[in-house]
Design a protein around this motif. Structure first.
Motif, PDB file in Angstrom:
ATOM      1  N   THR A 177       5.223  10.306  -2.028  1.00 54.06           N
ATOM      2  CA  THR A 177       5.674   8.898  -1.805  1.00 54.06           C
ATOM      3  C   THR A 177       5.968   8.299  -2.966  1.00 54.06           C
ATOM      4  O   THR A 177       6.922   7.945  -3.356  1.00 54.06           O
ATOM      5  N   LEU A 178       4.897   7.883  -3.879  1.00 53.95           N
ATOM      6  CA  LEU A 178       5.221   7.154  -4.964  1.00 53.95           C
ATOM      7  C   LEU A 178       5.411   8.107  -6.405  1.00 53.95           C
ATOM      8  O   LEU A 178       6.438   7.609  -7.144  1.00 53.95           O
ATOM      9  N   LEU A 179       4.959   9.136  -6.305  1.00 58.53           N
ATOM     10  CA  LEU A 179       4.720   9.961  -7.443  1.00 58.53           C
ATOM     11  C   LEU A 179       6.356  10.903  -7.458  1.00 58.53           C
ATOM     12  O   LEU A 179       6.711  11.085  -6.339  1.00 58.53           O
ATOM     13  N   ASP A 180       6.891  11.091  -8.389  1.00 56.49           N
ATOM     14  CA  ASP A 180       8.138  11.874  -8.747  1.00 56.49           C
ATOM     15  C   ASP A 180       7.912  13.381  -8.339  1.00 56.49           C
ATOM     16  O   ASP A 180       6.939  13.793  -8.003  1.00 56.49           O
ATOM     17  N   ALA A 181       9.195  13.968  -8.663  1.00 62.86           N
ATOM     18  CA  ALA A 181       9.243  15.394  -8.080  1.00 62.86           C
ATOM     19  C   ALA A 181       8.214  16.006  -9.177  1.00 62.86           C
ATOM     20  O   ALA A 181       7.716  17.366  -8.708  1.00 62.86           O
ATOM     21  N   ASP A 182       7.770  15.626 -10.298  1.00 66.46           N
ATOM     22  CA  ASP A 182       6.976  16.585 -10.934  1.00 66.46           C
ATOM     23  C   ASP A 182       5.549  15.980 -10.916  1.00 66.46           C
ATOM     24  O   ASP A 182       4.552  16.203 -11.817  1.00 66.46           O
ATOM     25  N   GLY A 183       5.265  15.027  -9.960  1.00 65.57           N
ATOM     26  CA  GLY A 183       3.872  14.525  -9.852  1.00 65.57           C
ATOM     27  C   GLY A 183       3.437  13.543 -10.709  1.00 65.57           C
ATOM     28  O   GLY A 183       2.249  13.224 -10.822  1.00 65.57           O
ATOM     29  N   ARG A 184       4.420  12.638 -11.193  1.00 66.31           N
ATOM     30  CA  ARG A 184       3.940  11.605 -12.001  1.00 66.31           C
ATOM     31  C   ARG A 184       4.340  10.202 -11.648  1.00 66.31           C
ATOM     32  O   ARG A 184       5.154  10.124 -10.575  1.00 66.31           O
ATOM     33  N   ILE A 185       3.660   9.124 -12.107  1.00 62.79           N
ATOM     34  CA  ILE A 185       4.231   7.942 -11.738  1.00 62.79           C
ATOM     35  C   ILE A 185       5.430   7.592 -12.381  1.00 62.79           C
ATOM     36  O   ILE A 185       5.383   7.574 -13.733  1.00 62.79           O
ATOM     37  N   PRO A 186       6.380   7.411 -11.734  1.00 64.14           N
ATOM     38  CA  PRO A 186       7.819   6.984 -12.403  1.00 64.14           C
ATOM     39  C   PRO A 186       7.663   5.904 -13.212  1.00 64.14           C
ATOM     40  O   PRO A 186       6.879   4.718 -12.933  1.00 64.14           O
ATOM     41  N   ASP A 187       8.256   5.649 -14.451  1.00 65.98           N
ATOM     42  CA  ASP A 187       8.256   4.599 -15.237  1.00 65.98           C
ATOM     43  C   ASP A 187       8.459   3.205 -14.561  1.00 65.98           C
ATOM     44  O   ASP A 187       8.111   2.162 -15.094  1.00 65.98           O
ATOM     45  N   GLU A 188       9.503   3.280 -13.788  1.00 70.46           N
ATOM     46  CA  GLU A 188       9.859   2.088 -13.169  1.00 70.46           C
ATOM     47  C   GLU A 188       8.836   1.248 -12.290  1.00 70.46           C
ATOM     48  O   GLU A 188       9.123   0.010 -12.052  1.00 70.46           O
ATOM     49  N   GLN A 196      -5.190   7.173 -13.239  1.00 70.03           N
ATOM     50  CA  GLN A 196      -3.808   7.080 -13.370  1.00 70.03           C
ATOM     51  C   GLN A 196      -3.133   5.662 -13.420  1.00 70.03           C
ATOM     52  O   GLN A 196      -1.921   5.404 -14.056  1.00 70.03           O
ATOM     53  N   PHE A 197      -4.074   4.618 -13.023  1.00 73.75           N
ATOM     54  CA  PHE A 197      -3.417   3.454 -13.147  1.00 73.75           C
ATOM     55  C   PHE A 197      -4.397   2.492 -14.100  1.00 73.75           C
ATOM     56  O   PHE A 197      -4.436   1.285 -14.024  1.00 73.75           O
ATOM     57  N   ALA A 198      -5.052   3.172 -14.884  1.00 73.35           N
ATOM     58  CA  ALA A 198      -5.937   2.487 -16.118  1.00 73.35           C
ATOM     59  C   ALA A 198      -5.244   1.547 -16.811  1.00 73.35           C
ATOM     60  O   ALA A 198      -5.772   0.543 -17.304  1.00 73.35           O
ATOM     61  N   ALA A 199      -3.958   1.974 -17.238  1.00 74.40           N
ATOM     62  CA  ALA A 199      -3.064   0.867 -18.184  1.00 74.40           C
ATOM     63  C   ALA A 199      -2.894  -0.378 -17.484  1.00 74.40           C
ATOM     64  O   ALA A 199      -2.416  -1.185 -18.342  1.00 74.40           O
ATOM     65  N   VAL A 200      -2.821  -0.306 -16.239  1.00 71.01           N
ATOM     66  CA  VAL A 200      -2.382  -1.661 -15.730  1.00 71.01           C
ATOM     67  C   VAL A 200      -3.637  -2.351 -14.839  1.00 71.01           C
ATOM     68  O   VAL A 200      -3.416  -3.572 -14.337  1.00 71.01           O
ATOM     69  N   ASP A 201      -4.739  -1.819 -14.811  1.00 69.13           N
ATOM     70  CA  ASP A 201      -5.718  -2.373 -14.047  1.00 69.13           C
ATOM     71  C   ASP A 201      -6.457  -3.048 -14.809  1.00 69.13           C
ATOM     72  O   ASP A 201      -7.192  -2.913 -15.770  1.00 69.13           O
ATOM     73  N   VAL A 239       1.051  -1.055  -0.088  1.00 66.42           N
ATOM     74  CA  VAL A 239       0.072  -0.119  -0.121  1.00 66.42           C
ATOM     75  C   VAL A 239       0.866   1.054   0.060  1.00 66.42           C
ATOM     76  O   VAL A 239       1.633   1.247   0.975  1.00 66.42           O
ATOM     77  N   THR A 240       0.601   2.189  -0.805  1.00 64.50           N
ATOM     78  CA  THR A 240       1.450   3.602  -0.934  1.00 64.50           C
ATOM     79  C   THR A 240       0.662   4.605  -1.220  1.00 64.50           C
ATOM     80  O   THR A 240      -0.417   4.732  -1.897  1.00 64.50           O
ATOM     81  N   ASP A 241       1.145   5.536  -0.398  1.00 61.80           N
ATOM     82  CA  ASP A 241       0.469   6.985  -0.739  1.00 61.80           C
ATOM     83  C   ASP A 241       1.173   7.380  -1.900  1.00 61.80           C
ATOM     84  O   ASP A 241       1.986   6.651  -2.517  1.00 61.80           O
ATOM     85  N   MET A 242       0.459   8.411  -2.555  1.00 59.94           N
ATOM     86  CA  MET A 242       0.786   9.083  -3.832  1.00 59.94           C
ATOM     87  C   MET A 242       1.900  10.251  -3.874  1.00 59.94           C
ATOM     88  O   MET A 242       3.092  10.095  -4.033  1.00 59.94           O
ATOM     89  N   ALA A 247      13.680   8.932  -0.715  1.00 56.66           N
ATOM     90  CA  ALA A 247      12.931  10.119  -0.869  1.00 56.66           C
ATOM     91  C   ALA A 247      12.161   9.574  -2.197  1.00 56.66           C
ATOM     92  O   ALA A 247      12.476   8.822  -3.093  1.00 56.66           O
ATOM     93  N   HIS A 248      11.006  10.185  -2.424  1.00 58.56           N
ATOM     94  CA  HIS A 248      10.054   9.907  -3.615  1.00 58.56           C
ATOM     95  C   HIS A 248      10.713  10.448  -5.026  1.00 58.56           C
ATOM     96  O   HIS A 248      10.728   9.710  -6.060  1.00 58.56           O
ATOM     97  N   THR A 249      11.647  11.519  -4.694  1.00 58.52           N
ATOM     98  CA  THR A 249      12.333  11.850  -5.847  1.00 58.52           C
ATOM     99  C   THR A 249      13.594  10.929  -6.378  1.00 58.52           C
ATOM    100  O   THR A 249      14.332  11.127  -7.361  1.00 58.52           O
ATOM    101  N   ALA A 250      13.873   9.987  -5.415  1.00 54.57           N
ATOM    102  CA  ALA A 250      14.868   8.827  -5.598  1.00 54.57           C
ATOM    103  C   ALA A 250      14.114   7.494  -6.098  1.00 54.57           C
ATOM    104  O   ALA A 250      14.695   6.647  -5.846  1.00 54.57           O
ATOM    105  N   ASN A 251      12.750   7.585  -6.337  1.00 53.41           N
ATOM    106  CA  ASN A 251      12.215   6.340  -6.418  1.00 53.41           C
ATOM    107  C   ASN A 251      12.134   5.474  -5.389  1.00 53.41           C
ATOM    108  O   ASN A 251      12.316   4.127  -5.638  1.00 53.41           O
ATOM    109  N   GLY A 252      11.741   5.882  -4.107  1.00 50.87           N
ATOM    110  CA  GLY A 252      12.086   5.270  -3.032  1.00 50.87           C
ATOM    111  C   GLY A 252      11.195   3.783  -2.935  1.00 50.87           C
ATOM    112  O   GLY A 252      11.758   3.099  -2.494  1.00 50.87           O
ATOM    113  N   VAL A 253      10.043   3.962  -3.276  1.00 53.11           N
ATOM    114  CA  VAL A 253       8.810   2.843  -3.121  1.00 53.11           C
ATOM    115  C   VAL A 253       9.430   1.836  -3.940  1.00 53.11           C
ATOM    116  O   VAL A 253       9.678   0.707  -3.394  1.00 53.11           O
TER     117      VAL A 253
END
Length: 297
Positions: free
Chosen positions: A33-44, A73-78, A27-30, A277-283
């Motif tokens: 936490t999960l989102l990068d510095a630009d508020g996007r879901i990282p490609d990884e 946001q998660f439509a592509a993998v849901d 379970v992750t906050d967005m 950190a979320h900016t370092a793809n921490g999750v």
């Protein structure tokens, strides 16, 4: 020069358990936490989600964001079975089906709205205008009275479905949360204005600019524990990631609870572990390290 994220990756080693735990739920906050510095879901994130799905591990975003926003946001993998903890735990949906909703009394919605209107009026009279706006969060849509572009730009980030109305207290919808956005520091302006509710309702500073009001029986932790019961998953099989005060209760619901680097001090104190950190793809990096997954599985 190396990127900030690359430098952080070298400086923030993640503790790998001797034996990977039997994790069944992540379970992750967005935001923050999960989102990068630009508020996007990282490609990884996408290959990680595919690997978790292959292993039968449930992935669940838990956010103050609207369900419709998370689903987009998660439509592509849901594949139709993903679980979303939306609106800070007041609305939980799996596979498009409502699992739980915690509806606010309409009198409380009116009191909050009136109090914020009064805050704006009083501050304008004193020459120090409070730049705030109310978002009434219903199951179907979010409702606002302000329509100026700076405010609407913030609303669109978190509420895909939103409407501008004349009076947010008169909407025909089940209200599950009231959020107030402050262009200044919400902890110092909005939170005190709503302090009278703290004995009967949950008033939580969910970010630098946001305060959310919900029933006391609603928070991300309650939602996570309910999900654990539904899925037959224990706290020892649960990983949780968060960074701000609206994440505190859900950290208590998991043995593998992580505060992001740079998280609010109370979150750092409450969590059992640390993540980059979320900016370092921490999750993503933490989940891979703890589960013993290769870097790009």
């Amino acid at each position: 020069m190396p990127s900030d994220a690359a430098a952080a990756a070298r400086q923030e080693p993640i503790t790998r358990p001797a034996t990977p735990p039997d994790i069944r739920l992540v379970v992750t906050d967005m935001d923050g936490t999960l989102l990068d510095a630009d508020g996007r879901i990282p490609d990884e994130v996408w290959p990680l989600l595919a690997e978790l799905n292959r292993r039968g591990i449930v992935f669940c975003p838990a956010s103050g964001r609207q369900y419709a926003t998370l689903a987009e946001q998660f439509a592509a993998v849901d594949d139709g079975g993903m679980v979303y903890i939306a609106e800070n735990g007041t609305y939980v949906v799996r596979g498009g089906t409502e699992l739980s909703a915690n509806v606010l009394d309409r009198a409380v919605v009116a009191w909050i709205t009136t109090s914020i209107r009064q805050l704006v009026a009083d501050s304008a009279a004193s020459g120090e205008r409070a730049d705030v706006g109310v978002v009434v969060c219903g199951k179907q849509s979010a409702y606002v009275e302000r329509s100026d572009e700076p405010f609407m730009a913030e609303v669109r980030k978190y509420y895909r479905n939103h409407r501008v109305v004349d009076d947010v207290t008169a909407v025909d919808d089940d209200v599950i949360k009231v959020a107030v956005f402050d262009f200044g520091r919400a902890e110092h302006t909005v939170a005190p204005a709503l302090a009278a509710l703290t004995g009967t309702h949950k008033v939580v500073v969910s970010g630098e600019h946001w305060v959310d009001v919900m029933n006391t029986t609603a928070n991300k932790g309650v939602a996570v524990r309910g999900l654990q019961r539904d899925l037959g998953i224990t706290p020892a099989q649960t990983m949780v990631f968060g960074d701000y005060l609206n994440d505190l209760e859900m950290l208590d619901a998991a043995d593998w609870s992580y505060a992001m680097e740079g998280a609010h001090p109370e979150v750092l104190e409450r969590a059992r572990h640390r993540a980059p950190a979320h900016t370092a793809n921490g999750v993503v990096r933490t989940v891979r390290a703890v589960l013993g997954l290769p870097a790009h599985a």
